[in-house]
Design a protein around this motif. Structure first.
Motif, mmCIF file in Angstrom:
data_model
loop_
_atom_site.group_PDB
_atom_site.id
_atom_site.type_symbol
_atom_site.label_atom_id
_atom_site.label_comp_id
_atom_site.label_asym_id
_atom_site.label_seq_id
_atom_site.Cartn_x
_atom_site.Cartn_y
_atom_site.Cartn_z
ATOM 1 N N ASP B 138 2.087 2.394 -0.722
ATOM 2 C CA ASP B 138 2.720 1.345 -1.528
ATOM 3 C C ASP B 138 4.245 1.374 -1.431
ATOM 4 N N LEU B 139 4.785 2.260 -0.616
ATOM 5 C CA LEU B 139 6.244 2.392 -0.523
ATOM 6 C C LEU B 139 6.858 1.410 0.465
ATOM 7 N N GLY B 140 6.190 1.198 1.575
ATOM 8 C CA GLY B 140 6.796 0.477 2.691
ATOM 9 C C GLY B 140 7.297 -0.915 2.346
ATOM 10 N N ARG B 141 6.484 -1.689 1.617
ATOM 11 C CA ARG B 141 6.841 -3.084 1.370
ATOM 12 C C ARG B 141 6.704 -3.481 -0.096
ATOM 13 N N SER B 142 6.204 -2.587 -0.958
ATOM 14 C CA SER B 142 5.894 -3.001 -2.318
ATOM 15 C C SER B 142 6.737 -2.334 -3.402
ATOM 16 N N ALA B 143 6.817 -1.008 -3.380
ATOM 17 C CA ALA B 143 7.258 -0.248 -4.552
ATOM 18 C C ALA B 143 8.670 -0.602 -5.010
ATOM 19 N N THR B 144 8.825 -0.658 -6.336
ATOM 20 C CA THR B 144 10.144 -0.803 -6.935
ATOM 21 C C THR B 144 10.650 0.561 -7.417
ATOM 22 N N HIS B 145 9.711 1.459 -7.693
ATOM 23 C CA HIS B 145 10.066 2.784 -8.179
ATOM 24 C C HIS B 145 9.325 3.850 -7.380
ATOM 25 N N ALA B 146 9.958 5.009 -7.301
ATOM 26 C CA ALA B 146 9.293 6.121 -6.625
ATOM 27 C C ALA B 146 9.371 7.359 -7.506
ATOM 28 N N LEU B 147 8.265 8.052 -7.574
ATOM 29 C CA LEU B 147 8.266 9.364 -8.210
ATOM 30 C C LEU B 147 8.610 10.336 -7.086
ATOM 31 N N VAL B 148 9.886 10.762 -7.063
ATOM 32 C CA VAL B 148 10.356 11.556 -5.929
ATOM 33 C C VAL B 148 10.256 13.044 -6.256
ATOM 34 N N LEU B 149 9.571 13.787 -5.418
ATOM 35 C CA LEU B 149 9.502 15.239 -5.577
ATOM 36 C C LEU B 149 10.712 15.840 -4.875
ATOM 37 N N ALA B 150 11.516 16.596 -5.623
ATOM 38 C CA ALA B 150 12.764 17.122 -5.064
ATOM 39 C C ALA B 150 13.041 18.512 -5.615
ATOM 40 N N GLN B 151 13.818 19.284 -4.847
ATOM 41 C CA GLN B 151 14.266 20.606 -5.303
ATOM 42 C C GLN B 151 15.333 20.380 -6.366
ATOM 43 N N LEU B 152 15.090 20.893 -7.564
ATOM 44 C CA LEU B 152 16.031 20.708 -8.667
ATOM 45 C C LEU B 152 17.154 21.749 -8.595
ATOM 46 N N TYR B 153 18.389 21.275 -8.558
ATOM 47 C CA TYR B 153 19.557 22.161 -8.625
ATOM 48 C C TYR B 153 20.328 21.886 -9.913
ATOM 49 N N THR B 154 20.570 22.912 -10.716
ATOM 50 C CA THR B 154 21.465 22.766 -11.858
ATOM 51 C C THR B 154 22.192 24.097 -12.032
#
Lengths: 618, 618
Positions: B138-154
Motif C-alpha cells: 500500500d506504500l507505492g501509490r496509496s499510503a498517506t502515512h507510514a508506520l516507520v520502524l527506525a533505530q531510536l536515538y536520544t
C-alpha cells in the motif's frame, strides 16, 4: 543497437513484447543482409548464440520447425517452392500439431485430411472444439501458413498422421481465409513475446501437392504410396529435445546462478559473530549449500548438452550416409530421458536460487522470475516429462529383456548385462569423491532400480493382470528407474568425467566434478533397498560428502560464474551486474516503472474524495 | 455484483489490477455501510472469507498491519487519534519495516529517528540507498502515512527499533511531502494488485507524540522511558505467521488441487488398453500419485492452521488475562517452523499439480500460474523460510539442553525427554498406516535428528571453534532438524489424528489421515542413520505404503474436492468448473484476450511490406 535493448522488457505488456520480438527479427534480417552474412555459417551461429542470450526474438517456430520440417519431409519440388519465400519472411509458417485435448499422444490427434480425387484436393477438418490446434508458436498473430499434422484419409481408410501445408491468412490483408478461425491463446506464465495460437479448420481445401511427400504420397487416383522408411520423421522431435538440454536447461540455470551468486557476494545480512560487520550472505552455510550445487549442475548440464549433441550428429550421419538406423532407438530414449532430467533439474535449480535471493528474487527486475517462468515451460513442451521418462523406461525394460536373453546391448545400457559388485568400497566421505567408486555405485544403483521395476512388472503380468494394467501399476517405479538410469541421471557423471579428463589441467573442473558427485551422492539414501549397496554408516557419509564437497569450492564460485561470460545486458538483472552495484540499480530501474511514470488511476476516482474529507481533522 | 467480477483479471496490467483492487475495497466499504454491517463481527468474518477467495482487494497492509499495530503498541490517546480515520480510509497507512538491504534481520535496519528536544520532534533519516524502505504494501501509490520502524536515538544513545507514524503524502493533492521520496517498486512475479513501494526519508520531522508509546516513550527532556515488557511486540509478527498457514498455504493449495483434479477427470489422453477409449488422465498411476497426495496435504494444512490458531488464542489470553508469558517462546518457535513448513510444502504442491495439467497449466487462464506466483511469495515474506527454520532450531537445541539437565519441556517437544523405543514394529505396508505406529516412528526420527544436530554442534564447540562458527557450520543439519521436528513436519500427523478422532464417523477423513501418513512415510528413507529405526525391508515397505495409501482413496477424490466448496468465480479457472466444460471455456476466454481484441501492432509496421512482396509468387 537500440533495437536489441532489453532495458524496458520487464515493464512491457504481452502485445508490446510480441511487437518488439517481431521488430527484432526483421531488423536482424536487414542487418545480416547489409553485412552479407546471410550465407555465412559461423556468422549465423554467432548471431544465434547472441540472440539466445538476449531472448525475445520472434518466429522461432517458423525458423526452427516449419522450415526444417519442409526440408526433411518435403520433396525437392516442395522445398524449392516453400523454403525460399519462408527464408525471406514472405510467408510465415507455424507447425500445428498439438490440439486442445491432445499433446504428447500423437495417435490421438483428431484433425483429419480427407482426399477428394474429383477435385485433387485434401479437405481439412476439426470437427470438435477439442480437436482445435492449440499452442503452436507464431500462429496467434503472425503465421500465413501452417504445417498441419492431420490423420490422412483416402479411399475411406485412415493412414495416420501426415503433414500438410495450409494457407491460413491472406497475404493481401492478413485476414483469416474462409473456414479458418485463428487467434492467440492469451496470457501465459511466461513466453509473452511468442504468439502461441489456436486454429480451427472447417472444410478447408488445399491442393494435393501440399502434403509433404518425401516418404509418402497420395496419387491422383487416391492410392496411398509409401516410399522407404519414415523413421526419419522422429528426427525433428529428437532434435528439438536434444537442443532443449543446451539452449534451455544449461543456459537458463547458468544465468540464474550468475545472478544469484553475484548478488550473494554483494548482499550482507544479519550477523555471525556478535559485534562484527554483517557477512556476505554467501558465507552462510545454508546459502552456500543452496547456490553452489546449482552452479555445479549448470556446468554438468552444459557438458551433457555437448555430448548429446555429438551423439545426435553421429546417428544423423550413420542414417544419412549409410542408411544405418541401429542407434536410432537408443538416441530416441536418451533424448527423451535427458530432456526430462535436464529440464526438471534446471527448473528446480532456478527456483532454488531465485528464492535464495529473498524478496528481491521475487521482483521481475532481478531477472530471475522470467528465467523461471520461461524455463519451466520446457518441462511440458516437446514431450511432457513424465511421458518422456516412461518412454525411456520402455527402452530400459526392453534392454533388460535383451540382456536376459544374452543379446548385446547399446553402450548406454551395457551395465545391465554386467554382474554388479555387491558392496561399495567407500570408507570415508572423501572416498565418494573418487569418480570410479562413484560410477560403480551409480551403475549398481541404476541396475538395481531398473531390475526392480522390471521384476515388479513381470510378476504382475504373471499373476494374470493384463499387460497395460501391469504397466500402469508399475509406472511410478518405471519413471524412477528412467530417472536414475544411464539414459538420464547417471549420464551426468560419466560425462563430467570425460570432460574433466579432456581438460586435465583444469583444477576448477576437477573440483566441479567432485561437487557434482557430492550433489548426486546424497540421492543414494533414497530408494535404498536391502540388501543395499551403500548402507548404514555409508548413508550418513553421503550427506557429509555432499556438504564437504560444496564447501571445497566456495573460493572458485565467483570465477566459475564469470567464466560463463554473460554481459550485463544478457543477464538483464538489476541485482546482479559485473560492477556489483545492486541497490542503486534496483532503485533506478524501479523509478522507471510504468506505475511510477503514469498518473495513479485510482487517486482521482477513489482516494481523493476520502482523503480530502480528513484534511481538516488531522 | 459486477465490481467483484474476476472475469478479465488475467488480461489486466499491473496498474489495472491495482486500480481494480482499490475500487473493490472502497465499494465494499460502501456496501457494508449501507447494510449496517460495519460492526457486525460475523458479517465481517463472512466478508473476509469471501474476499480471501476472491483475492485482489487493496489495503491489506493498512487493515491487517497498520491499524492492528497502532492498537497493540499505541497509547489510548494515539489509538483514539489514528484508528478512526484509518478505519474510514480518511488516511491510508503502511507498515514500513523491510529495507532494501535488510529484511528478516531487524537489528540491522539502518533507518534512524533522532530526538531533537529543542523542537520536541524526531528527525527521520535514511542516509544510504540501502537503508531505503522497500516492499511495504500500500506504500507505492496509496499510503498517506507510514508506520516507520527506525533505530531510536536520544541523548546520543541508540535504544533500538521503535515504531513512528510519519505522514508521507499530502492529504490535499497526494504529492510526497518535503524530504520524502516514495514510489512503486515495479513489476513482480505476482501480487500485481498490491502497490509494494519504496520510501526514502531525509530529515523528515515528526512530533514527539508520533512515536507509538504504550511500552516505551521519550520524555520531553529526551529521557527514554520503558514501560513494562515489550515482549508483546512479537505478537504482530507471530500473528501474521500463523495466519499465513491458513490464509495462504491451506487455501491456495486446496484451490490448486480442486482445479487440477477436476481437470484430470475431464481430460482424456493416450491409451492404456490398445483399442479402448482414452482414459481419464487421473486413471494413470503417475497422475494419481502427483495429485492425490497434494489433496491430502491441503486438508492436513487446513487442520494445522486451525490448531495453530487455537494455540495462538490460548497464549494471547494467558498473556492478556494473567500476564503469563510462559508459552510465548514455544508459540514463537511453532509459528516460525510451521510457517516455513506450510509455505514450502504448499508451494511445491501447487507447482506439482500445475505441471500435472501439462500445457494448459502454463496458461494464465487455468488459474494455476497466479496461484503459484502469489503463494510462492509467502516463502520469502514475514520471515524467510530458512531463517524461520533456524529460529525453530534454536528453540529445539535449547529444549534438548533442558531435557539433558532434567528440566520439564513444553508439550510440543516433550518427546525429547522420553527414551525412544529402539525399533519400529511395522511388519507390513499397512502397519505403517496405523497412526500410533506412525507417530512412534516420527517421534523417534525427530528425536534422533535433533539430537544428531545438537551433538554435532557441541562437538564442534568442544574442538575450540567459536560458537557462531560452529552454529553456521551446523546450520544445514539444524534446518533439517527443524523441518522434521514436532514444531514442523511432525505437527501434521498429530493434528490429523486429533481431528479424525473428533470427526470419528467420517470415513473420508480417516482415509485422508492414512494418505497423509503414506505421503510422509516415504520421507523415512532420507537421512536414515545407523542404527536406524526403519531399516532394510522397512524402507521398501514405506514406498509401497505410500503408493498403496494413495490408491486407497482415488474414489473419494472428487467428493473431497467438492467439499472445499469453492465457486467457479472463486477458482477463476477456464479448465476447471463445476460443469466440467473445460475446452469450450478455454476457447471462449482466449478469444476475449487483448491480443485478439486489439489490432496486431506488428502487422502494418513489419509484416505487411514483407508479405505483400510475396503475393504474386504464390
Amino acid at each position: 543497437d537500440p533495437v536489441f535493448s532489453t532495458e524496458n522488457r520487464y515493464f512491457m505488456t504481452q502485445s508490446e513484447r510480441y511487437e518488439g520480438a517481431v521488430k527484432k527479427v526483421i531488423h536482424l534480417r536487414k542487418k545480416m543482409e547489409q553485412l552479407l552474412y546471410l550465407n555465412d555459417h559461423s556468422a549465423v551461429n554467432f548471431r544465434n548464440r547472441s540472440l539466445r542470450a538476449l531472448e525475445d526474438v520472434a518466429f522461432g517456430t517458423h525458423s526452427s520447425i516449419f522450415i526444417p520440417t519442409i526440408m526433411n519431409l518435403g520433396t525437392d519440388k516442395q522445398i524449392a517452392k516453400w523454403v525460399p519465400p519462408a527464408r525471406n519472411y514472405s510467408i510465415i509458417g507455424t507447425y500445428a500439431q498439438t490440439e486442445l485435448a491432445h499433446g504428447t499422444y500423437l495417435r490421438g490427434l483428431e484433425t483429419t485430411a480427407t482426399f477428394d480425387p474429383s477435385a485433387q484436393e485434401f479437405i481439412l477438418n476439426m470437427l470438435e472444439i477439442s480437436s482445435m490446434k492449440w499452442w503452436p508458436g507464431d500462429l496467434g498473430r503472425s503465421a500465413t501458413h501452417a504445417l498441419v499434422l492431420a490423420q490422412l484419409y483416402t479411399e475411406e481408410k485412415c493412414y495416420g498422421m501426415h503433414p500438410f501445408i495450409v494457407q491460413i491468412r491472406s497475404l493481401h490483408d492478413h485476414s483469416p481465409l474462409p473456414g479458418v478461425v485463428v487467434g492467440d491463446i492469451g496470457p501465459k506464465m511466461g513466453l509473452e513475446h511468442v504468439d502461441n495460437g489456436y486454429l480451427l479448420l472447417r472444410n478447408v481445401r488445399i491442393p494435393r501437392e501440399n502434403m509433404l511427400s518425401k516418404y509418402s504420397e497420395v496419387s491422383p487416383d487416391g492410392t496411398y504410396v509409401k516410399r522407404g522408411s519414415d523413421r526419419i520423421n522422429y528426427f525433428s522431435m529428437i532434435y528439438l529435445r536434444t537442443r532443449i538440454v543446451s539452449v534451455m536447461a544449461a543456459t537458463f540455470l547458468s544465468k540464474a546462478c550468475v545472478i544469484a551468486i553475484r548478488y550473494s557476494v554483494v548482499q550482507r545480512q544479519s550477523e555471525l559473530k556478535p559485534g562484527e560487520p554483517e557477512p556476505k550472505i554467501l558465507d552462510y552455510q545454508t546459502q552456500e549449500q543452496k547456490l553452489l550445487p546449482q552452479l555445479a549442475t549448470a556446468y554438468a548440464l552444459h557438458f551433457v548438452g555437448l555430448s548429446l549433441n555429438a551423439f545426435f550428429n553421429q546417428v544423423y550421419e550413420e542414417i544419412g550416409g549409410k542408411g544405418n538406423f541401429s542407434s536410432l532407438t537408443e538416441l530416441r530414449a536418451l533424448a527423451a530421458g535427458t530432456k526430462a532430467l535436464a529440464t526438471d533439474v534446471s527448473t528446480a535449480g532456478v527456483e532454488a536460487v531465485r528464492r535464495a535471493c529473498g524478496g528481491h528474487g521475487y521482483s521481475l527486475l532481478s531477472g530471475l522470475p522470467s528465467i523461471y517462468s520461461t524455463l519451466v515451460a520446457s518441462c511440458s513442451y516437446e514431450g511432457e516429462n513424465t511421458v518422456m521418462l516412461l518412454q525411456t523406461a520402455r527402452f530400459l525394460v526392453k534392454s533388460l529383456d535383451r540382456a536376459h536373453s544374452g543379446q548385446s546391448l547399446p553402450a548406454s545400457v551395457a551395465y545391465l548385462s554386467v554382474q554388479q559388485s555387491s558392496g561399495c568400497s567407500a570408507k570415508d566421505k572423501v572416498d565418494f569423491l573418487n569418480p570410479y567408486i562413484y560410477i560403480e555405485a551409480y551403475k549398481h544403483r541404476a541396475s538395481r532400480v531398473i531390475t526392480d521395476a522390471g521384476t515388479k512388472l513381470q510378476s504382475l503380468i504373471q499373476t494374470g493382470i493384463e499387460q497395460h494394467v501391469a504397466w500402469n501399476n508399475t509406472s511410478i517405479l518405471l519413471a524412477q528407474a528412467a530417472m536414475v538410469s544411464k539414459t538420464a541421471y547417471f549420464f551426468i557423471v560419466e560425462l563430467i568425467q570425460y570432460y574433466t579428463a579432456k581438460f586435465k589441467g583444469c583444477q576448477e573442473l576437477r573440483k566441479l566434478l567432485k561437487v557434482n558427485i557430492g550433489v548426486n551422492i546424497r540421492g543414494f539414501s533414497v530408494n535404498s533397498k536391502s540388501p543395499g549397496y551403500v548402507v548404514g554408516v555409508g548413508l550418513t557419509l553421503t550427506v557429509c560428502t555432499h556438504t564437504h564437497s560444496v564447501t571445497l569450492y566456495r573460493k572458485e564460485a565467483v570465477s566459475l560464474v564469470d567464466a560463463f561470460d554473460y554481459s550485463d545486458q544478457q543477464l538483464n538483472s538489476a541485482i546482479s551486474s559485473y560492477d556489483g552495484n545492486a541497490y542503486h540499480r534496483l532503485f533506478e530501474w524501479a523509478r522507471r516503472a510504468p506505475t511510477n511514470v503514469l498518473v495513479n488511476p485510482a487517486y482521482e476516482k477513489y482516494l481523493k474524495p476520502l482523503l480530502q474529507a480528513a484534511q481538516s481533522k488531522l
